[in-house]
Design a protein around this motif. Structure first.
Motif, PDB file in Angstrom:
ATOM      1  N   ARG A  32       0.850  -1.199   0.002  1.00 41.16           N
ATOM      2  CA  ARG A  32       0.061   0.139  -0.096  1.00 41.16           C
ATOM      3  C   ARG A  32       0.937   1.465  -0.022  1.00 41.16           C
ATOM      4  N   SER A  76      -9.741 -15.520  -7.129  1.00 39.48           N
ATOM      5  CA  SER A  76      -8.890 -14.441  -6.674  1.00 39.48           C
ATOM      6  C   SER A  76      -7.632 -14.830  -6.659  1.00 39.48           C
ATOM      7  N   GLU A  85      -6.870  -9.575  -6.698  1.00 38.18           N
ATOM      8  CA  GLU A  85      -7.366  -9.064  -8.141  1.00 38.18           C
ATOM      9  C   GLU A  85      -8.156 -10.191  -8.421  1.00 38.18           C
ATOM     10  N   SER A 106      -6.601  -5.223 -12.477  1.00 36.67           N
ATOM     11  CA  SER A 106      -7.759  -4.060 -12.828  1.00 36.67           C
ATOM     12  C   SER A 106      -8.043  -3.295 -11.406  1.00 36.67           C
ATOM     13  N   ARG A 107      -8.176  -3.860 -10.283  1.00 39.42           N
ATOM     14  CA  ARG A 107      -8.353  -3.266  -9.065  1.00 39.42           C
ATOM     15  C   ARG A 107      -7.210  -2.107  -8.680  1.00 39.42           C
ATOM     16  N   HIS A 108      -5.855  -2.548  -8.847  1.00 36.26           N
ATOM     17  CA  HIS A 108      -4.626  -1.938  -8.628  1.00 36.26           C
ATOM     18  C   HIS A 108      -3.751  -1.328  -9.790  1.00 36.26           C
ATOM     19  N   ARG A 109      -4.331  -1.351 -10.978  1.00 33.02           N
ATOM     20  CA  ARG A 109      -3.729  -1.052 -11.895  1.00 33.02           C
ATOM     21  C   ARG A 109      -3.075   0.438 -11.936  1.00 33.02           C
TER      22      ARG A 109
END
Length: 147
Positions: A32, A76, A85, A106-109
């Motif tokens: 993060r 997942s 992801e 996708s979520r963290h691109r």
């Protein structure tokens, strides 16, 4: 970050499962906090800047990644500690130059780039369902075939 998605200290004499950082909260906090700075991935912590990089054996041809998926649980793909992801079988990518498998983020691109590497354990778990013909990868997943 090694081929299993494990994080090691650079100055560690031996990089083994026993010496890898395994605390899920630590790994999630590490990822993060990662930022791309001057062509390197780093995290500021307690007044220091700590760099994070792929292991040297992963820095060959192929896309640049910082995410290495360590497990596939249902639909997942997991990385870091518990970060995930969604797994989309039709989105699996193969690099003919290295033989490695990648999956789009996708979520963290926006934070980590376009692709994550399927770690050795995930690739091994999918191996019985994979076929490679003329650099085209086919995956049999839940009764359907994806290429």
């Amino acid at each position: 970050v090694d081929h299993l998605g494990l994080v090691h200290q650079e100055d560690g004499a031996r990089r083994t499962l026993a010496t890898a950082h395994r605390d899920p909260k630590f790994l999630d906090d590490l990822y993060r906090g990662l930022r791309r700075r001057r062509e390197r991935w780093s995290m500021r912590c307690a007044g220091e800047v700590n760099e994070v990089a792929l292991a040297a054996d992963l820095l060959s041809e192929g896309p640049e990644v910082i995410v290495v998926f360590h497990s596939l649980i249902g639909h997942s793909l997991r990385f870091a500690g518990t970060m995930a992801e969604p797994f989309e079988p039709r989105e699996l990518r193969h690099c003919p130059a290295t033989g490695r498998l990648y999956h789009p983020l996708s979520r963290h691109r926006d934070r980590y780039g376009a692709l994550g590497l399927l770690g050795a354990r995930v690739a091994h778990d999918l191996a019985e369902r994979l076929r490679v013909d003329d650099d085209v990868v086919r995956l049999d997943w839940e009764g359907a075939a994806y290429a």
